[in-house]
Design a protein around this motif. Structure first.
Motif, PDB file in Angstrom:
ATOM      1  N   LYS A   9       0.738  -1.344  -0.140  1.00 50.48           N
ATOM      2  CA  LYS A   9      -0.334  -0.056   0.099  1.00 50.48           C
ATOM      3  C   LYS A   9       1.318   1.485  -0.050  1.00 50.48           C
ATOM      4  O   LYS A   9       0.613   1.914  -0.546  1.00 50.48           O
ATOM      5  CB  LYS A   9      -0.489   0.179   1.393  1.00 50.48           C
ATOM      6  N   LEU A  10       2.173   1.465   0.234  1.00 53.62           N
ATOM      7  CA  LEU A  10       2.824   2.689   0.735  1.00 53.62           C
ATOM      8  C   LEU A  10       3.694   2.583  -0.762  1.00 53.62           C
ATOM      9  O   LEU A  10       4.604   3.693  -1.013  1.00 53.62           O
ATOM     10  CB  LEU A  10       3.700   2.583   2.031  1.00 53.62           C
ATOM     11  N   GLY A  11       3.810   1.484  -1.641  1.00 51.71           N
ATOM     12  CA  GLY A  11       4.918   1.770  -2.619  1.00 51.71           C
ATOM     13  C   GLY A  11       6.042   0.869  -1.886  1.00 51.71           C
ATOM     14  O   GLY A  11       7.261   1.869  -3.420  1.00 51.71           O
ATOM     15  N   VAL A  12       6.222   0.513  -1.313  1.00 55.14           N
ATOM     16  CA  VAL A  12       8.321   0.329  -1.629  1.00 55.14           C
ATOM     17  C   VAL A  12       7.765  -1.496  -1.022  1.00 55.14           C
ATOM     18  O   VAL A  12       7.257  -2.517  -0.642  1.00 55.14           O
ATOM     19  CB  VAL A  12       8.373   0.919   0.337  1.00 55.14           C
ATOM     20  N   TYR A  13       9.229  -1.582  -1.599  1.00 55.46           N
ATOM     21  CA  TYR A  13       9.898  -3.211  -1.312  1.00 55.46           C
ATOM     22  C   TYR A  13       9.909  -3.311   0.066  1.00 55.46           C
ATOM     23  O   TYR A  13      11.089  -3.323   1.136  1.00 55.46           O
ATOM     24  CB  TYR A  13      11.493  -2.798  -2.223  1.00 55.46           C
ATOM     25  N   LEU A  45      12.825   5.602   0.420  1.00 53.78           N
ATOM     26  CA  LEU A  45      12.552   4.675  -0.055  1.00 53.78           C
ATOM     27  C   LEU A  45      11.766   4.536  -0.936  1.00 53.78           C
ATOM     28  O   LEU A  45      12.334   4.153  -1.833  1.00 53.78           O
ATOM     29  CB  LEU A  45      12.049   3.545   0.494  1.00 53.78           C
ATOM     30  N   ARG A  46      10.890   5.875  -1.321  1.00 51.76           N
ATOM     31  CA  ARG A  46      10.325   6.914  -2.239  1.00 51.76           C
ATOM     32  C   ARG A  46      11.007   6.973  -2.542  1.00 51.76           C
ATOM     33  O   ARG A  46      10.727   7.121  -4.721  1.00 51.76           O
ATOM     34  CB  ARG A  46       8.974   6.977  -1.148  1.00 51.76           C
ATOM     35  N   ARG A  47      12.213   7.403  -3.225  1.00 54.71           N
ATOM     36  CA  ARG A  47      13.008   8.320  -3.762  1.00 54.71           C
ATOM     37  C   ARG A  47      14.627   7.329  -4.509  1.00 54.71           C
ATOM     38  O   ARG A  47      14.303   7.945  -5.447  1.00 54.71           O
ATOM     39  CB  ARG A  47      13.558   9.660  -2.752  1.00 54.71           C
ATOM     40  N   VAL A  55       5.973  -0.309  -9.024  1.00 50.23           N
ATOM     41  CA  VAL A  55       6.596   1.078  -9.030  1.00 50.23           C
ATOM     42  C   VAL A  55       7.278   1.224 -10.051  1.00 50.23           C
ATOM     43  O   VAL A  55       7.472   1.841 -11.247  1.00 50.23           O
ATOM     44  CB  VAL A  55       7.316   1.180  -8.078  1.00 50.23           C
ATOM     45  N   ILE A  56       8.687   0.177 -10.330  1.00 49.26           N
ATOM     46  CA  ILE A  56       9.745  -0.451 -11.190  1.00 49.26           C
ATOM     47  C   ILE A  56       9.302   0.048 -13.297  1.00 49.26           C
ATOM     48  O   ILE A  56       9.095   0.805 -13.635  1.00 49.26           O
ATOM     49  CB  ILE A  56      10.128  -1.158 -11.572  1.00 49.26           C
ATOM     50  N   ALA A  57       7.976  -1.157 -13.456  1.00 53.62           N
ATOM     51  CA  ALA A  57       6.953  -1.132 -14.150  1.00 53.62           C
ATOM     52  C   ALA A  57       6.563   0.023 -14.137  1.00 53.62           C
ATOM     53  O   ALA A  57       6.708   0.741 -15.568  1.00 53.62           O
ATOM     54  CB  ALA A  57       5.946  -1.872 -13.802  1.00 53.62           C
ATOM     55  N   ALA A  58       6.016   1.038 -13.446  1.00 48.67           N
ATOM     56  CA  ALA A  58       5.377   2.487 -13.666  1.00 48.67           C
ATOM     57  C   ALA A  58       5.830   3.602 -13.967  1.00 48.67           C
ATOM     58  O   ALA A  58       5.546   3.972 -15.303  1.00 48.67           O
ATOM     59  CB  ALA A  58       4.555   2.344 -12.651  1.00 48.67           C
TER      60      ALA A  58
END
Length: 116
Positions: A9-13, A45-47, A55-58
């Motif tokens: 949900k946070l978009g992190v690994y 992490l997001r940066r 996230v990589i795909a996007a």
């Protein structure tokens, strides 16, 4: 919720998050707090990554399946993603074309449904 769900949900690994996050349970209130006022580790992490496959795909403009076809199966940092973009390999060009066709077809189908 489980840490894996919260990380998604946070978009992190998940594997790159602090141990306390990975080992604990995240409540809705804690998740909301992380989203509205992210701590430094989350902003970092997001940066900089490493980033999960969605996230990589996007960032590359391809599907998750396209990443796998291109041989990318693990997490990448922002620097590594930028390197792939600058190299612009053949697989990336093909997958971007495929993704553009998919989006075009989805838009056509949506327009056809609204006309009906």
């Amino acid at each position: 919720m489980k840490p894996a769900t919260a990380a998604k949900k946070l978009g992190v690994y998940l594997e790159a998050t602090p141990a306390e996050f990975q080992e604990g349970v995240v409540s809705r209130d804690e998740l909301n707090a992380l989203q509205t006022e992210p701590p430094e580790w989350l902003r970092d992490l997001r940066r900089n990554g490493p980033h999960p496959r969605p996230v990589i795909a996007a960032k590359l403009g391809v599907s998750i399946s396209g990443l796998a076809r291109g041989g990318i199966t693990g997490a990448l940092t922002t620097e590594e993603i930028d390197a792939v973009k600058s190299e612009n390999p053949d697989w990336l060009q093909r997958e971007r074309e495929t993704q553009a066709e998919v989006r075009k077809e989805e838009a056509r189908l949506k327009a056809a449904r609204t006309e009906s």
